[in-house]
Design a protein around this motif. Sequence first.
Motif, mmCIF file in Angstrom:
data_model
loop_
_atom_site.group_PDB
_atom_site.id
_atom_site.type_symbol
_atom_site.label_atom_id
_atom_site.label_comp_id
_atom_site.label_asym_id
_atom_site.label_seq_id
_atom_site.Cartn_x
_atom_site.Cartn_y
_atom_site.Cartn_z
ATOM 1 N N ALA A 284 82.379 -8.118 -115.716
ATOM 2 C CA ALA A 284 82.004 -7.401 -114.497
ATOM 3 C C ALA A 284 83.100 -7.555 -113.440
ATOM 4 C CB ALA A 284 80.684 -7.915 -113.948
ATOM 5 N N PRO B 296 63.947 -7.711 -109.332
ATOM 6 C CA PRO B 296 64.557 -6.377 -109.269
ATOM 7 C C PRO B 296 63.556 -5.266 -108.949
ATOM 8 C CG PRO B 296 65.433 -7.593 -111.126
ATOM 9 C CD PRO B 296 64.290 -8.400 -110.596
ATOM 10 N N TYR C 209 63.453 -12.780 -113.117
ATOM 11 C CA TYR C 209 64.389 -11.765 -113.598
ATOM 12 C C TYR C 209 63.708 -10.421 -113.860
ATOM 13 C CZ TYR C 209 67.094 -15.952 -113.831
ATOM 14 O OH TYR C 209 67.719 -17.126 -113.473
ATOM 15 N N GLN C 210 62.402 -10.448 -114.021
ATOM 16 C CA GLN C 210 61.651 -9.198 -114.164
ATOM 17 C C GLN C 210 61.091 -8.734 -112.823
ATOM 18 O OE1 GLN C 210 58.442 -9.404 -116.997
ATOM 19 N NE2 GLN C 210 57.675 -7.367 -116.496
ATOM 20 N N VAL D 105 71.499 -0.407 -110.141
ATOM 21 C CA VAL D 105 71.940 -0.822 -111.480
ATOM 22 C C VAL D 105 72.438 -2.265 -111.500
ATOM 23 C CG1 VAL D 105 72.509 1.533 -112.162
ATOM 24 C CG2 VAL D 105 74.275 0.087 -111.135
ATOM 25 N N THR D 106 72.439 -2.919 -110.357
ATOM 26 C CA THR D 106 72.812 -4.334 -110.306
ATOM 27 C C THR D 106 71.899 -5.128 -111.241
ATOM 28 O OG1 THR D 106 73.559 -4.158 -108.016
ATOM 29 C CG2 THR D 106 73.017 -6.362 -108.811
ATOM 30 N N ARG D 107 72.517 -5.983 -112.058
ATOM 31 C CA ARG D 107 71.751 -6.796 -113.001
ATOM 32 C C ARG D 107 71.493 -8.179 -112.406
ATOM 33 N NH1 ARG D 107 74.474 -8.267 -117.458
ATOM 34 N NH2 ARG D 107 76.530 -7.586 -116.731
ATOM 35 N N LEU D 108 70.271 -8.668 -112.525
ATOM 36 C CA LEU D 108 69.908 -10.024 -112.130
ATOM 37 C C LEU D 108 69.749 -10.836 -113.408
ATOM 38 C CD1 LEU D 108 69.101 -11.923 -109.748
ATOM 39 C CD2 LEU D 108 66.722 -11.322 -110.263
ATOM 40 N N VAL D 109 70.558 -11.897 -113.559
ATOM 41 C CA VAL D 109 70.606 -12.598 -114.842
ATOM 42 C C VAL D 109 70.623 -14.112 -114.636
ATOM 43 C CG1 VAL D 109 71.773 -10.707 -116.045
ATOM 44 C CG2 VAL D 109 73.133 -12.440 -114.867
ATOM 45 N N GLU E 258 77.992 -5.789 -109.317
ATOM 46 C CA GLU E 258 77.496 -5.371 -110.624
ATOM 47 C C GLU E 258 76.467 -6.357 -111.170
ATOM 48 O OE1 GLU E 258 80.491 -4.367 -113.526
ATOM 49 O OE2 GLU E 258 81.901 -3.807 -111.944
ATOM 50 N N VAL E 259 76.698 -7.636 -110.909
ATOM 51 C CA VAL E 259 75.850 -8.688 -111.479
ATOM 52 C C VAL E 259 75.536 -9.713 -110.398
ATOM 53 C CG1 VAL E 259 75.682 -10.519 -113.210
ATOM 54 C CG2 VAL E 259 76.887 -8.402 -113.765
ATOM 55 N N GLY F 33 78.260 -13.060 -116.181
ATOM 56 C CA GLY F 33 78.927 -11.942 -115.518
ATOM 57 C C GLY F 33 80.246 -11.563 -116.157
#
Length: 307
Positions: free
Chosen positions: A122, A269, A265-266, A282-286, A250-251, A119
């Motif tokens: 962010a 979301p 992760y795919q 637009v939040t990223r999952l990482v 954001e993250v 992150g």
Amino acid sequence: MLRIGIDLGGTKIEAIALAADGRAVARRRVPTPQGDYPATVGAVATLVEAIEHECRARATVGVGHPGALDHRGLIKNANSTCLIGHPLKRDLQALLQREVRLANDANCFALSEAIDGAGQGAASVFGVILGTGVGGGIVLNGQPLTGANGIAGEWGHMPLPLPAGDDLPLPACYCGRAGCIETYLSGPGLAADHLRHNPHLSPAPGPALDAPAVVARAEAGDPACAATLARYEERLARGLAQVINLLDPEVIVLGGGLSAIARLYQNVPRLWLPHVFSNRVVTRLVPPVHGDSSGVRGAAWLWPLTA
């Protein structure tokens, strides 16, 4: 400046020393004295002293611990029950003769990943622990959010949103409630869900499948395990959609043993979209950058660069 971080876990106490640029220059770990609060405090102090001797420098000290501090400065809500009701911060400061900063272990995980992990850069990061238990931590503009009651980010003990069908009956939680997110999304929760939906497995010889075994069999094509993992993903999506609707980070960084499931992760979301109050997410999952080291690194980062 040297920073020492301590990860006070239920089975081990890990310490790390970070240089000003974030490089780890020393690391040690010892078993946690089981059920012995004075010995636990002493073990933390001994680790700090050993690392300072090794590095020939006096350091700031941050400690990540289970649970939270109540209004009196006493530990509450900790699964390491010997800590509950004790003034951990005061006792460590007395032994080490300096200020010590404490934070929930999930907050430390989130802080580590926000400072120099997944992150980085962010303004808002939500860190999730998916392991033996489920927790969360919030970091805003590089600072962990504790909250007025010291429980910010306690996502694991919120109820699973919209329980129905396969979610019922609500599983009992050790906290005294039923249907907590932790009862579905922890490693033991995933294993228990698999057994509930496959009761014919219970008479089989040997122990029931644990979470890693369920995941491995799902990846190998076992249909029952694949169905369990699909239920897990959909529930995780519902739970994280609730976080996005409230915090809009954001993250979101996943940690803990179940964060190693690559397909989350795919798939998650995609699955959270119907539950988020927005036509675009637009939040990223990482995954985490620092893995198992995030908690102890985050404890060290409780002292910022300007300290």
